[in-house]
Design an enzyme around this catalytic site. Structure first.
Site, mmCIF file in Angstrom:
data_model
loop_
_atom_site.group_PDB
_atom_site.id
_atom_site.type_symbol
_atom_site.label_atom_id
_atom_site.label_comp_id
_atom_site.label_asym_id
_atom_site.label_seq_id
_atom_site.Cartn_x
_atom_site.Cartn_y
_atom_site.Cartn_z
ATOM 1 N N ARG A 106 0.801 -1.231 0.000
ATOM 2 C CA ARG A 106 0.000 0.000 0.000
ATOM 3 C C ARG A 106 0.831 1.277 0.000
ATOM 4 O O ARG A 106 1.917 1.319 0.574
ATOM 5 C CB ARG A 106 -0.913 -0.002 1.244
ATOM 6 N N HIS A 131 -0.939 -2.522 -4.523
ATOM 7 C CA HIS A 131 -0.416 -3.460 -5.527
ATOM 8 C C HIS A 131 -0.390 -2.897 -6.953
ATOM 9 O O HIS A 131 -0.787 -3.574 -7.902
ATOM 10 C CB HIS A 131 -1.229 -4.753 -5.501
ATOM 11 N N HIS A 205 3.174 -13.084 -5.490
ATOM 12 C CA HIS A 205 1.968 -13.181 -4.665
ATOM 13 C C HIS A 205 1.306 -14.556 -4.731
ATOM 14 O O HIS A 205 0.088 -14.656 -4.904
ATOM 15 C CB HIS A 205 0.999 -12.069 -5.102
ATOM 16 N N ASP A 277 -1.795 -9.576 8.337
ATOM 17 C CA ASP A 277 -1.646 -8.879 7.054
ATOM 18 C C ASP A 277 -0.654 -7.749 7.315
ATOM 19 O O ASP A 277 -0.985 -6.576 7.258
ATOM 20 C CB ASP A 277 -3.010 -8.346 6.582
ATOM 21 N N GLU A 342 5.119 -12.476 0.934
ATOM 22 C CA GLU A 342 5.596 -11.552 -0.095
ATOM 23 C C GLU A 342 6.889 -10.881 0.365
ATOM 24 O O GLU A 342 6.873 -10.062 1.265
ATOM 25 C CB GLU A 342 4.544 -10.469 -0.349
#
Ligand code: GLA
Length: 377
Positions: A106, A131, A205, A277, A342
């Site tokens: 982000r 992304h 990803h 996350d 990631e």
């Protein structure tokens, strides 16, 4: 004369044996038409190493469509989530298996300053940019070329992201080389050059699930992350700028720990992420390729090691999967069905002067490698 014939026969026999041996050490490659996107032909390339491990990669979005790995009994099964058909990838909003770019993760409010100028990007994730924007590198057709060596085979993918694309400055020439090796590794090498300063943060990803063909969720799978710190976020998942210790929190994966062990604990960060996350700050990241994380599934015995040159690792525990997607093998993807791991620079780096820089300048080459290696235990 008779002996000469026998000798010749023997020599030919030896020759045949050695050719056979060479064939055995070669990674097999097959190519099939996968469909069309943006008026361009899209293929699906299948690479099979000499152990029987396969990687299927498409030049649409540089997506790894499937990747198999052996369990403790030597059974190869798919360890990624995704779809069978190209159309599903075209309509997908979950970034299954793709290369994310120009900026993975982000950017707050889709804005950043560079050399005194403000840039505005699409806000495609609540108030933020995620992304790479509306049409990121996961939604474009890459040029593809097969590469082969003695114990590896793979795909070299190239894409020119034009100046102004999705609001980013500079023509960015990107190359991503995926290789499958005989050591059961999927290696990913990223390269990029630009003609104007621009933020670059490419990542891969894949939604990993080591149970094989998506048999069950990942809550029993054990994660190790070599990180004493992570970057806490606000409720929109933008880092606050703090580099916080993981010790004593559900973010401590310095010893292999089941993902489900603490995921439902009462914790503001877990609430903001609806689970994990977040970005972990990898220990001793000095730019060299290092073992920094692993995922282990005790049921199947599959172990995946992650080697990277990157300073960060975003771990997303599939919190937004709600059963509405049916993927490969007819499996419905429900919450916590995957671990997306990631390797990258930290989220919102263009707005965080204390984070490692993501700015690529003309004359420089962005070059980084990440390896996902599969073993059993
Ligand atoms: C990243 C993000 C998640 C989510 C997924 C895609 O991992 O951090 O919040 O957007 O991509 O669904």
């Amino acid at each position: 004369m008779k002996w000469a014939v026998v000798l010749l026969g023997f020599v030919l026999f030896l020759g045949a044996c050695s050719t056979k041996k060479e064939e055995k050490t070669e990674i097999k490659v097959t190519v099939r038409k996968y469909g069309m996107a943006d008026g361009k032909e899209v293929n699906l390339y299948t690479f099979t190493n000499t152990n029987g491990m396969t990687a299927k990669i498409t030049n649409y979005g540089a997506i790894v469509q499937s990747l198999t790995a052996p369990d403790k009994n030597g059974k190869y099964e798919d360890v990624t989530l995704g779809y069978d058909k190209l159309e599903d990838y075209i309509n997908d909003k979950s970034y299954f298996g793709c290369i994310v770019g120009r900026f993975g993760n982000r950017i707050a409010k889709g804005k950043f300053m560079l050399d005194g100028k403000e840039y505005t990007l699409a806000t495609n994730n609540g108030p933020n940019h995620l992304h790479g924007g509306i049409k990121g590198f996961n939604k474009v057709v890459w040029d593809a070329e097969i590469v082969k060596g003695k114990d590896f085979g793979g795909l070299k993918l190239t894409y020119l992201s034009k100046d102004g694309e999705e609001g980013y400055p500079g023509n960015l020439n990107c190359t991503v080389i995926y290789t499958l090796t005989d050591q059961n590794e999927l290696r990913i090498e990223y390269k990029a050059t630009t003609d104007k300063p621009t933020p670059v943060n490419l990542t891969h990803h894949s939604y990993f699930n080591l149970s094989g063909n998506g048999k069950q969720n990942i809550l029993n799978q054990e994660l190790w992350i070599n990180a004493d710190y992570y970057t806490p976020v606000d409720e929109t998942l933008i880092p606050t700028g703090e580099i916080a210790p993981v010790k004593g929190t559900p973010f401590d994966f310095t010893k292999p720990t089941a993902i489900g062990a603490r995921i439902n604990e009462k914790n503001t960060q877990l609430e903001y992420g609806h689970g994990y996350d977040h970005n972990w700050v990898l220990n001793d990241a000095d730019g060299s390729l290092k073992l920094q994380a692993s995922l282990y599934d005790p049921a199947s015995g599959r172990l995946m090691e992650i080697y990277t040159q990157e300073p960060g690792l975003q771990f997303y525990s599939g919190n937004f999967l709600d059963g509405s997607i049916t993927g490969k093998y007819g499996v419905k993807y429900t919450r916590n069905y995957c671990a997306v791991l990631e390797t990258q620079h930290f989220p919102d780096s263009p707005n965080q002067p204390d984070f490692p820089s993501v700015i690529l300048k003309p004359g420089q080459t962005y070059h980084t490698e990440t390896v996902y290696k599969f073993l059993t235990k």
